[in-house]
Design an enzyme around this catalytic site. Structure first.
Site, PDB file in Angstrom:
ATOM      1  N   ASP A   8       0.866  -1.517   0.001  1.00 21.19           N
ATOM      2  CA  ASP A   8       0.187   0.214  -0.010  1.00 21.19           C
ATOM      3  C   ASP A   8       0.782   0.932  -0.169  1.00 21.19           C
ATOM      4  OD1 ASP A   8      -2.167   1.742   0.176  1.00 21.19           O
ATOM      5  OD2 ASP A   8      -1.604   2.126   2.133  1.00 21.19           O
ATOM      6  N   LEU A   9       0.427   2.407  -0.599  1.00 19.70           N
ATOM      7  CA  LEU A   9       0.910   3.318  -0.799  1.00 19.70           C
ATOM      8  C   LEU A   9       1.122   4.526   0.434  1.00 19.70           C
ATOM      9  CD1 LEU A   9       3.755   5.369  -2.168  1.00 19.70           C
ATOM     10  CD2 LEU A   9       0.942   6.602  -3.247  1.00 19.70           C
ATOM     11  N   ASP A  10      -0.140   5.374   1.231  1.00 19.01           N
ATOM     12  CA  ASP A  10      -0.179   6.175   2.183  1.00 19.01           C
ATOM     13  C   ASP A  10      -0.360   5.406   3.307  1.00 19.01           C
ATOM     14  OD1 ASP A  10      -0.713   7.615  -0.016  1.00 19.01           O
ATOM     15  OD2 ASP A  10      -2.480   7.883  -0.041  1.00 19.01           O
ATOM     16  N   THR A  16       1.446  10.153   3.676  1.00 19.96           N
ATOM     17  CA  THR A  16       0.835  11.542   3.352  1.00 19.96           C
ATOM     18  C   THR A  16      -0.457  11.906   3.616  1.00 19.96           C
ATOM     19  OG1 THR A  16      -0.355   9.829   1.664  1.00 19.96           O
ATOM     20  CG2 THR A  16       1.232  11.033   0.504  1.00 19.96           C
ATOM     21  N   LYS A  44      -8.126   6.420   6.026  1.00 14.74           N
ATOM     22  CA  LYS A  44      -7.869   6.362   5.322  1.00 14.74           C
ATOM     23  C   LYS A  44      -8.000   4.884   4.540  1.00 14.74           C
ATOM     24  CE  LYS A  44      -3.956   7.889   8.672  1.00 14.74           C
ATOM     25  NZ  LYS A  44      -3.136   7.825  10.405  1.00 14.74           N
ATOM     26  N   GLY A  45      -7.449   5.001   3.520  1.00 10.41           N
ATOM     27  CA  GLY A  45      -7.107   3.637   2.978  1.00 10.41           C
ATOM     28  C   GLY A  45      -8.818   3.906   1.978  1.00 10.41           C
ATOM     29  N   ARG A  48     -11.486   8.494  -2.894  1.00 11.58           N
ATOM     30  CA  ARG A  48     -11.498  10.024  -2.440  1.00 11.58           C
ATOM     31  C   ARG A  48     -12.861  10.264  -1.973  1.00 11.58           C
ATOM     32  NH1 ARG A  48      -9.411  12.994  -7.715  1.00 11.58           N
ATOM     33  NH2 ARG A  48      -7.387  11.648  -6.984  1.00 11.58           N
ATOM     34  N   SER A 113      -2.452   0.946  -4.370  1.00  8.46           N
ATOM     35  CA  SER A 113      -3.281   1.469  -3.873  1.00  8.46           C
ATOM     36  C   SER A 113      -4.107   1.937  -3.773  1.00  8.46           C
ATOM     37  CB  SER A 113      -1.894   2.364  -3.486  1.00  8.46           C
ATOM     38  OG  SER A 113      -2.016   3.900  -3.598  1.00  8.46           O
ATOM     39  N   ALA A 114      -5.508   2.827  -3.372  1.00  3.12           N
ATOM     40  CA  ALA A 114      -6.148   3.249  -3.365  1.00  3.12           C
ATOM     41  C   ALA A 114      -5.920   4.752  -4.222  1.00  3.12           C
ATOM     42  CB  ALA A 114      -7.114   3.067  -2.553  1.00  3.12           C
ATOM     43  N   SER A 115      -4.967   4.983  -3.896  1.00  9.86           N
ATOM     44  CA  SER A 115      -4.772   6.804  -4.582  1.00  9.86           C
ATOM     45  C   SER A 115      -4.133   6.463  -6.433  1.00  9.86           C
ATOM     46  CB  SER A 115      -4.026   7.217  -4.001  1.00  9.86           C
ATOM     47  OG  SER A 115      -3.338   8.740  -4.428  1.00  9.86           O
ATOM     48  N   LYS A 144     -11.322  -1.768  -1.805  1.00  8.41           N
ATOM     49  CA  LYS A 144     -10.836  -1.593   0.058  1.00  8.41           C
ATOM     50  C   LYS A 144     -12.212  -1.485   0.870  1.00  8.41           C
ATOM     51  CE  LYS A 144      -5.795  -0.548  -0.645  1.00  8.41           C
ATOM     52  NZ  LYS A 144      -5.199  -0.057  -0.060  1.00  8.41           N
ATOM     53  N   GLU A 168       0.031  -3.613   5.029  1.00 12.83           N
ATOM     54  CA  GLU A 168      -1.419  -2.305   4.559  1.00 12.83           C
ATOM     55  C   GLU A 168      -1.489  -1.803   5.811  1.00 12.83           C
ATOM     56  OE1 GLU A 168      -3.758  -0.677   4.130  1.00 12.83           O
ATOM     57  OE2 GLU A 168      -4.918  -1.466   1.962  1.00 12.83           O
ATOM     58  N   ASP A 169      -2.003  -0.326   6.002  1.00 11.59           N
ATOM     59  CA  ASP A 169      -1.976   0.431   7.619  1.00 11.59           C
ATOM     60  C   ASP A 169      -2.884   0.226   7.601  1.00 11.59           C
ATOM     61  OD1 ASP A 169      -1.956   2.449   5.128  1.00 11.59           O
ATOM     62  OD2 ASP A 169      -2.403   3.795   6.630  1.00 11.59           O
TER      63      ASP A 169
HETATM   64  P1  B16 Z   1      -6.484   9.632  -4.052  1.00 10.77           P
HETATM   65  P2  B16 Z   1      -3.782   3.986  -0.489  1.00 10.77           P
HETATM   66  C1  B16 Z   1      -5.653   5.887   0.039  1.00 10.77           C
HETATM   67  O1  B16 Z   1      -4.209   5.574  -0.201  1.00 10.77           O
HETATM   68  C2  B16 Z   1      -5.448   7.284   0.982  1.00 10.77           C
HETATM   69  O2  B16 Z   1      -5.177   6.530   2.457  1.00 10.77           O
HETATM   70  C3  B16 Z   1      -6.736   7.786   1.296  1.00 10.77           C
HETATM   71  O3  B16 Z   1      -6.860   8.531   2.415  1.00 10.77           O
HETATM   72  C4  B16 Z   1      -7.316   7.946   0.118  1.00 10.77           C
HETATM   73  O4  B16 Z   1      -9.019   8.979   0.074  1.00 10.77           O
HETATM   74  C5  B16 Z   1      -7.411   7.158  -1.205  1.00 10.77           C
HETATM   75  O5  B16 Z   1      -6.205   6.910  -1.052  1.00 10.77           O
HETATM   76  C6  B16 Z   1      -7.672   8.356  -2.629  1.00 10.77           C
HETATM   77  O6  B16 Z   1      -6.685   8.943  -2.990  1.00 10.77           O
HETATM   78  O7  B16 Z   1      -7.658  11.092  -3.892  1.00 10.77           O
HETATM   79  O8  B16 Z   1      -5.237  10.191  -4.290  1.00 10.77           O
HETATM   80  O9  B16 Z   1      -7.338   9.366  -5.460  1.00 10.77           O
HETATM   81  O10 B16 Z   1      -3.329   4.243   1.703  1.00 10.77           O
HETATM   82  O11 B16 Z   1      -4.442   2.750  -0.780  1.00 10.77           O
HETATM   83  O12 B16 Z   1      -1.666   3.795  -0.869  1.00 10.77           O
HETATM   84 MG    MG Z   2      -3.252   3.166   3.213  1.00 12.77          MG
END
Ligand code: B16
Ligand code: MG
Length: 217
Positions: A8-10, A16, A44-45, A48, A113-115, A144, A168-169
């Site tokens: 996972d990233l964040d 972040t 978290k996780g 958006r 990552s979800a980001s 997730k 994963e966090d």
């Molecule tokens: P974005 P991860 C997630 O990343 C974040 O933990 C979560 O807080 C955020 O809303 C989500 O990505 C979407 O991010 O707005 O940049 O697309 O923990 O899955 O790496």
């Molecule tokens: Mg995360």
């Protein structure tokens, strides 16, 4: 036998969450309600748009879809202003050594990552070359705790879930990994990541071999 690691990233590679918080808080300020760091824990996780729904729930506000899309876009612009100033110094302690250890042992490396900003963040951190595969929020349709992001990661690495460890966090991320049939290391505290096979604070002073030992014993 473990042949790949999916990160996972964040919250795992970089923190972040503090930038997500600042950007969401600015939006809440504009809308006239308070949004605390404790509230931010719930994001978290989470994707958006789901994060925006939680934020609006905190402020007790309702808006139509078009306004919500505008708010999410607005938040992302603010968030990008923060992350475009990130430097490799912000990679969490021990992560680089751990990635180098994996490389030296020919363990495949993926991002899950979800980001939707994952590539921008990897670029800022100069980490792109470590990853054989990047599955981010632009490549998945189910958030997730659905295991899609990790299953796509394993598939792109040409590995089976049971041959991969997920790091994963977030509670939803640990749930996704376990559901998908992966071994999972929780990064954080056992209080909320208790379902993981092993929980640690971060990557400082741990090698891949030591981790395998901890998972198997
Ligand atoms: P974005 P991860 C997630 O990343 C974040 O933990 C979560 O807080 C955020 O809303 C989500 O990505 C979407 O991010 O707005 O940049 O697309 O923990 O899955 O790496
Ligand atoms: Mg995360």
């Amino acid at each position: 036998m473990i042949k790949g690691c999916i990160f996972d990233l964040d919250g795992v590679i970089v923190d972040t969450a503090k930038y997500h918080y600042l950007a969401w808080k600015e939006l809440a300020d504009d809308l006239g309600f308070e949004f605390t760091e404790k509230d931010n824990e719930r994001l978290k996780g989470v994707s958006r748009m789901r994060s925006l729904d939680i934020l609006l729930e905190v402020g007790n506000k309702t808006f139509d879809e078009a306004s919500k899309l505008k708010f999410a876009e607005n938040k992302n612009k603010r968030y990008l202003d923060y992350i475009l100033n990130m430097t490799p110094d912000e990679i969490l302690p021990g992560v680089l050594d751990f990635l180098d250890d994996l490389r030296s042992k020919n363990i495949k490396i993926a991002l899950g990552s979800a980001s939707k900003n994952a590539m921008t963040i990897l670029n800022q951190l100069k980490l792109k070359n470590y990853f054989d595969v990047v599955i981010d929020g632009t490549k998945v349709s189910k958030a997730k705790p659905d295991p899609e992001v990790f299953l796509k990661g394993a598939e792109a690495l040409h590995l089976k879930p049971e041959e991969c460890i997920v790091f994963e966090d977030a509670e939803a991320g640990v749930e996704a990994a376990i559901k998908g049939g992966f071994k999972c290391i929780g990064i954080g505290s056992p209080e909320n990541l208790g379902n993981a096979n092993y929980v640690m604070k971060g990557f400082e002073n741990i090698s891949f071999d030591e981790l395998i030992y901890k998972i198997e014993h």
